[in-house]
Design a protein around this motif. Structure first.
Motif, PDB file in Angstrom:
ATOM      1  N   SER A 102      49.740 -26.261 -10.624  1.00  0.00           N
ATOM      2  CA  SER A 102      49.310 -25.628 -11.867  1.00  0.00           C
ATOM      3  C   SER A 102      49.275 -24.108 -11.729  1.00  0.00           C
ATOM      4  O   SER A 102      48.572 -23.561 -10.878  1.00  0.00           O
ATOM      5  N   GLY A 103      50.072 -23.431 -12.563  1.00  0.00           N
ATOM      6  CA  GLY A 103      50.119 -21.969 -12.571  1.00  0.00           C
ATOM      7  C   GLY A 103      50.901 -21.339 -11.440  1.00  0.00           C
ATOM      8  O   GLY A 103      50.992 -20.108 -11.368  1.00  0.00           O
ATOM      9  N   ALA A 104      51.463 -22.139 -10.543  1.00  0.00           N
ATOM     10  CA  ALA A 104      52.160 -21.599  -9.373  1.00  0.00           C
ATOM     11  C   ALA A 104      53.424 -20.837  -9.750  1.00  0.00           C
ATOM     12  O   ALA A 104      54.121 -21.171 -10.706  1.00  0.00           O
ATOM     13  N   SER A 105      53.723 -19.829  -8.948  1.00  0.00           N
ATOM     14  CA  SER A 105      54.969 -19.080  -9.042  1.00  0.00           C
ATOM     15  C   SER A 105      55.950 -19.726  -8.062  1.00  0.00           C
ATOM     16  O   SER A 105      55.686 -19.761  -6.862  1.00  0.00           O
ATOM     17  N   CYS A 106      57.064 -20.251  -8.580  1.00  0.00           N
ATOM     18  CA  CYS A 106      57.973 -21.066  -7.765  1.00  0.00           C
ATOM     19  C   CYS A 106      59.368 -20.463  -7.685  1.00  0.00           C
ATOM     20  O   CYS A 106      59.852 -19.858  -8.630  1.00  0.00           O
ATOM     21  N   LEU A 107      59.999 -20.700  -6.546  1.00  0.00           N
ATOM     22  CA  LEU A 107      61.388 -20.315  -6.318  1.00  0.00           C
ATOM     23  C   LEU A 107      62.164 -21.553  -5.913  1.00  0.00           C
ATOM     24  O   LEU A 107      61.799 -22.224  -4.948  1.00  0.00           O
ATOM     25  N   GLY A 138      53.525 -21.984 -13.327  1.00  0.00           N
ATOM     26  CA  GLY A 138      53.454 -20.828 -14.203  1.00  0.00           C
ATOM     27  C   GLY A 138      54.807 -20.210 -14.497  1.00  0.00           C
ATOM     28  O   GLY A 138      55.092 -19.812 -15.621  1.00  0.00           O
ATOM     29  N   ARG A 139      55.638 -20.128 -13.475  1.00  0.00           N
ATOM     30  CA  ARG A 139      56.992 -19.595 -13.655  1.00  0.00           C
ATOM     31  C   ARG A 139      57.870 -20.087 -12.520  1.00  0.00           C
ATOM     32  O   ARG A 139      57.381 -20.390 -11.419  1.00  0.00           O
ATOM     33  N   VAL A 140      59.162 -20.142 -12.796  1.00  0.00           N
ATOM     34  CA  VAL A 140      60.132 -20.616 -11.814  1.00  0.00           C
ATOM     35  C   VAL A 140      61.360 -19.713 -11.862  1.00  0.00           C
ATOM     36  O   VAL A 140      61.836 -19.366 -12.941  1.00  0.00           O
ATOM     37  N   VAL A 141      61.848 -19.346 -10.688  1.00  0.00           N
ATOM     38  CA  VAL A 141      63.128 -18.658 -10.569  1.00  0.00           C
ATOM     39  C   VAL A 141      64.097 -19.643  -9.933  1.00  0.00           C
ATOM     40  O   VAL A 141      63.825 -20.210  -8.873  1.00  0.00           O
ATOM     41  N   LEU A 142      65.223 -19.876 -10.607  1.00  0.00           N
ATOM     42  CA  LEU A 142      66.292 -20.734 -10.095  1.00  0.00           C
ATOM     43  C   LEU A 142      67.416 -19.835  -9.599  1.00  0.00           C
ATOM     44  O   LEU A 142      67.905 -18.993 -10.350  1.00  0.00           O
ATOM     45  N   VAL A 143      67.832 -20.011  -8.347  1.00  0.00           N
ATOM     46  CA  VAL A 143      68.929 -19.227  -7.784  1.00  0.00           C
ATOM     47  C   VAL A 143      70.069 -20.179  -7.452  1.00  0.00           C
ATOM     48  O   VAL A 143      69.899 -21.113  -6.666  1.00  0.00           O
ATOM     49  N   LEU A 186      55.216 -21.129  -4.060  1.00  0.00           N
ATOM     50  CA  LEU A 186      55.907 -22.353  -3.676  1.00  0.00           C
ATOM     51  C   LEU A 186      57.414 -22.106  -3.693  1.00  0.00           C
ATOM     52  O   LEU A 186      57.940 -21.561  -4.663  1.00  0.00           O
ATOM     53  N   VAL A 187      58.077 -22.495  -2.602  1.00  0.00           N
ATOM     54  CA  VAL A 187      59.529 -22.321  -2.503  1.00  0.00           C
ATOM     55  C   VAL A 187      60.163 -23.669  -2.192  1.00  0.00           C
ATOM     56  O   VAL A 187      59.731 -24.373  -1.277  1.00  0.00           O
ATOM     57  N   LEU A 210      56.437 -14.313   0.228  1.00  0.00           N
ATOM     58  CA  LEU A 210      55.482 -15.408   0.089  1.00  0.00           C
ATOM     59  C   LEU A 210      54.066 -14.896  -0.134  1.00  0.00           C
ATOM     60  O   LEU A 210      53.605 -13.992   0.562  1.00  0.00           O
ATOM     61  N   CYS A 211      53.388 -15.508  -1.095  1.00  0.00           N
ATOM     62  CA  CYS A 211      51.970 -15.232  -1.307  1.00  0.00           C
ATOM     63  C   CYS A 211      51.183 -15.831  -0.144  1.00  0.00           C
ATOM     64  O   CYS A 211      51.672 -16.735   0.540  1.00  0.00           O
ATOM     65  N   PRO A 212      49.957 -15.365   0.067  1.00  0.00           N
ATOM     66  CA  PRO A 212      49.115 -16.018   1.075  1.00  0.00           C
ATOM     67  C   PRO A 212      48.987 -17.503   0.716  1.00  0.00           C
ATOM     68  O   PRO A 212      48.912 -17.849  -0.462  1.00  0.00           O
ATOM     69  N   GLN A 213      48.992 -18.342   1.695  1.00  0.00           N
ATOM     70  CA  GLN A 213      48.880 -19.796   1.508  1.00  0.00           C
ATOM     71  C   GLN A 213      50.094 -20.419   0.815  1.00  0.00           C
ATOM     72  O   GLN A 213      50.016 -21.542   0.319  1.00  0.00           O
ATOM     73  N   ALA A 214      51.221 -19.706   0.766  1.00  0.00           N
ATOM     74  CA  ALA A 214      52.431 -20.255   0.140  1.00  0.00           C
ATOM     75  C   ALA A 214      52.886 -21.512   0.875  1.00  0.00           C
ATOM     76  O   ALA A 214      52.688 -21.656   2.081  1.00  0.00           O
ATOM     77  N   LEU A 215      53.511 -22.394   0.114  1.00  0.00           N
ATOM     78  CA  LEU A 215      54.073 -23.619   0.670  1.00  0.00           C
ATOM     79  C   LEU A 215      55.580 -23.618   0.502  1.00  0.00           C
ATOM     80  O   LEU A 215      56.100 -23.106  -0.494  1.00  0.00           O
TER      81      LEU A 215
END
Length: 158
Positions: free
Chosen positions: A22-27, A46-51, A93-94, A118-123
């Motif tokens: 929930s609300g995570a910034s994802c790649l 919260g948002r996703v970047v697709l590469v 999250l990546v 990566l944010c702190p505690q990123a997965l």
């Protein structure tokens, strides 16, 4: 070769991510069909970047994003490692599901760590061939396998 994450693996992954999505910034770094990134949005990211660098897949992804009617997904037509070199955004999250057998997991993890992506505690979600040796700085939180595929959720130590 395009190798989409199976429904079973995807369901397990998102069960693992339930507490943090929930609300995570994802790649979604090697987006392919975009299944992981688009599912993350549908589950509250919260948002996703697709590469993705394949023009045909990028076109299909653009159509899928438009059909979803979301503004929380950004599509980047780029080679993944080059994009990471230029990236200035940090992620919670990546998703790393690159083509097998090309050494892209370790190269991607190195860049994510070294470029402060990566944010702190990123997965990191990693999907790879079973015999792959992962970088020693990954702290595995959860893992499983299906057929010849190993998949896991990890953090980067220190």
């Amino acid at each position: 070769m395009l190798r989409p994450t199976t429904d079973r693996i995807r369901e397990t992954l998102f069960n693992w991510l339930q507490p943090v999505i929930s609300g995570a910034s994802c790649l979604d770094l090697f987006a392919g069909t975009g299944a992981l990134g688009l599912e993350a949005i549908s589950r509250g990211a919260g948002r996703v970047v697709l590469v993705e660098n394949d023009p045909a897949l990028v076109k299909q992804l653009a159509e899928n994003i438009k059909a979803l009617g979301t503004t929380e997904v950004r599509l980047e037509c780029s080679e993944a490692l080059g994009w990471l070199e230029r990236n200035t955004t940090r992620f919670d999250l990546v998703f790393l599901d690159p083509p097998f057998g090309q050494g892209l997991i370790e190269k991607s993890c190195d860049l994510l760590r070294d470029k402060n992506c990566l944010c702190p505690q990123a997965l990191l979600y990693v999907e790879a061939e079973k015999e792959l040796q992962l970088p020693s700085y990954l702290n595995i939180k959860k893992q499983d396998s299906a057929g010849q595929v190993k998949y896991l959720l990890a953090g980067i130590a220190g």
